[in-house]
Design an enzyme around this catalytic site. Sequence first.
Site, PDB file in Angstrom:
ATOM      1  N   HIS A 171      20.152  12.046  10.055  1.00  0.00           N
ATOM      2  CA  HIS A 171      19.325  11.189   9.186  1.00  0.00           C
ATOM      3  C   HIS A 171      19.417  11.925   7.636  1.00  0.00           C
ATOM      4  O   HIS A 171      19.798  13.089   7.382  1.00  0.00           O
ATOM      5  CB  HIS A 171      17.795  11.027   9.684  1.00  0.00           C
ATOM      6  CG  HIS A 171      17.665  10.219  10.716  1.00  0.00           C
ATOM      7  ND1 HIS A 171      17.677  10.461  11.885  1.00  0.00           N
ATOM      8  CD2 HIS A 171      17.416   8.971  10.801  1.00  0.00           C
ATOM      9  CE1 HIS A 171      17.634   9.306  12.588  1.00  0.00           C
ATOM     10  NE2 HIS A 171      17.314   8.205  11.902  1.00  0.00           N
ATOM     11  N   GLY A 191       6.504   1.108  12.380  1.00  0.00           N
ATOM     12  CA  GLY A 191       7.884   1.709  12.697  1.00  0.00           C
ATOM     13  C   GLY A 191       7.963   3.139  12.213  1.00  0.00           C
ATOM     14  O   GLY A 191       8.917   3.768  11.891  1.00  0.00           O
ATOM     15  N   THR A 192       6.852   3.616  11.954  1.00  0.00           N
ATOM     16  CA  THR A 192       6.590   5.211  11.620  1.00  0.00           C
ATOM     17  C   THR A 192       6.780   5.942  12.662  1.00  0.00           C
ATOM     18  O   THR A 192       6.344   5.545  13.536  1.00  0.00           O
ATOM     19  CB  THR A 192       5.228   5.352  10.868  1.00  0.00           C
ATOM     20  OG1 THR A 192       5.094   4.407   9.535  1.00  0.00           O
ATOM     21  CG2 THR A 192       5.150   6.572  10.348  1.00  0.00           C
ATOM     22  N   LYS A 251      13.719  12.201   5.803  1.00  0.00           N
ATOM     23  CA  LYS A 251      13.196  12.074   7.011  1.00  0.00           C
ATOM     24  C   LYS A 251      12.216  13.267   7.186  1.00  0.00           C
ATOM     25  O   LYS A 251      12.952  14.651   7.228  1.00  0.00           O
ATOM     26  CB  LYS A 251      14.142  11.869   7.919  1.00  0.00           C
ATOM     27  CG  LYS A 251      13.559  11.470   9.272  1.00  0.00           C
ATOM     28  CD  LYS A 251      14.424  10.613  10.347  1.00  0.00           C
ATOM     29  CE  LYS A 251      13.551  10.153  11.533  1.00  0.00           C
ATOM     30  NZ  LYS A 251      12.573   9.259  11.356  1.00  0.00           N
ATOM     31  N   GLY A 271      12.336   9.672  16.070  1.00  0.00           N
ATOM     32  CA  GLY A 271      11.716   8.704  17.229  1.00  0.00           C
ATOM     33  C   GLY A 271      12.674   7.876  18.166  1.00  0.00           C
ATOM     34  O   GLY A 271      12.562   7.917  19.228  1.00  0.00           O
ATOM     35  N   SER A 303      10.303   2.827  17.796  1.00  0.00           N
ATOM     36  CA  SER A 303      10.755   3.937  17.253  1.00  0.00           C
ATOM     37  C   SER A 303      11.969   3.683  16.303  1.00  0.00           C
ATOM     38  O   SER A 303      12.367   4.316  15.530  1.00  0.00           O
ATOM     39  CB  SER A 303      11.386   4.885  18.230  1.00  0.00           C
ATOM     40  OG  SER A 303      12.332   4.427  19.093  1.00  0.00           O
ATOM     41  N   LYS A 318       0.843  -1.214  -0.056  1.00  0.00           N
ATOM     42  CA  LYS A 318      -0.030  -0.156  -0.113  1.00  0.00           C
ATOM     43  C   LYS A 318       0.866   1.307  -0.104  1.00  0.00           C
ATOM     44  O   LYS A 318       1.477   1.634   0.958  1.00  0.00           O
ATOM     45  CB  LYS A 318      -0.993   0.219   1.344  1.00  0.00           C
ATOM     46  CG  LYS A 318      -1.876   1.175   1.112  1.00  0.00           C
ATOM     47  CD  LYS A 318      -2.785   1.111   2.695  1.00  0.00           C
ATOM     48  CE  LYS A 318      -3.688   2.478   2.334  1.00  0.00           C
ATOM     49  NZ  LYS A 318      -3.164   3.843   2.343  1.00  0.00           N
TER      50      LYS A 318
END
Length: 232
Positions: free
Chosen positions: A131, A71-72, A135, A141, A97, A30
Amino acid sequence: MKIALLGYGKMGKVIERIALERGHTIVLKKSSNDSFEGIQNADVAIDFSVPDSAVAHISECLNNNIPIVCGTTGWLNDYDKMVELCNSKNGSFIYGSNFSLGVNIFFELNEYLAKMMNNLKQYNVSMEEIHHTQKLDAPSGTAISLANGIIKNSAFTNWTLENPTENEIHIEAKRIENVPGTHSVFYDSEVDQIEIKHTAHSREGFALGSVIAAEWLVGKKGVFTMKDVLGI
C-alpha cells in the site's frame, strides 16, 4: 440520497465525486476536528477516516438512526461493540475491509482455493500486501480478511507479520509511494507455486463500491457485509 462523508481526505474526495455523478447530495464533509453538525440531514453516512475516529463516527450515526457504511480499517477490536450497538438501536451498518467489487470477488476466490489446497500439505501458504506510505495500519484490513478466509477453510489458526509457526500464515506488509493496494496469496511447494493476485489501479473502485453499498443499505435494518450487497 443525502450523504454524510465522515473523513474528507483523498478517499472522501473521490467518494464525493462519484456520489455526485450518481445524482446524490453531500450534506456533511467531516474532517478530523470538525463537528457532526448537519449529520441529522443525511440519509446515510460513509466513513473513510482513521482508526482512532471510526468507533466515534459509527456510534454517532447509530445513536442518531443514520445508516453507516464504514471502510476504515484498524479498529476491529471494537467491532463486536458496534454490532451490539447497531442491534440495540435497530440500526443499519455495513463494515467492509475493502469495498472494491473486484476484491470482494477475490475474497470468494481465495476461500475456494483454500478449500482446494487444504489437503495438499506439500504447499505452504503466505501473503503479501503493498500500500501507499500514508496507510496507517499494517497488515491491511483486506489482508486480514484474506487470511481469515484461509483460516476458515484450512488447518491454519492465525496470521503473523513475524516468522510464522507451523499453523500461522505469514503476511509481508510493504509500504511504497503511490500504490493504491496490491494483495497476493502464494501457495509454494518444492516444485511449483500457485499465486492469486488483486491489483487496484486507483481509489475509484473502493469509492464506487462504498457508494453502491450506501445505496443498498438505505431502508434496511441490521448488520451487513459486501457479500449481502453483491448477493454472493
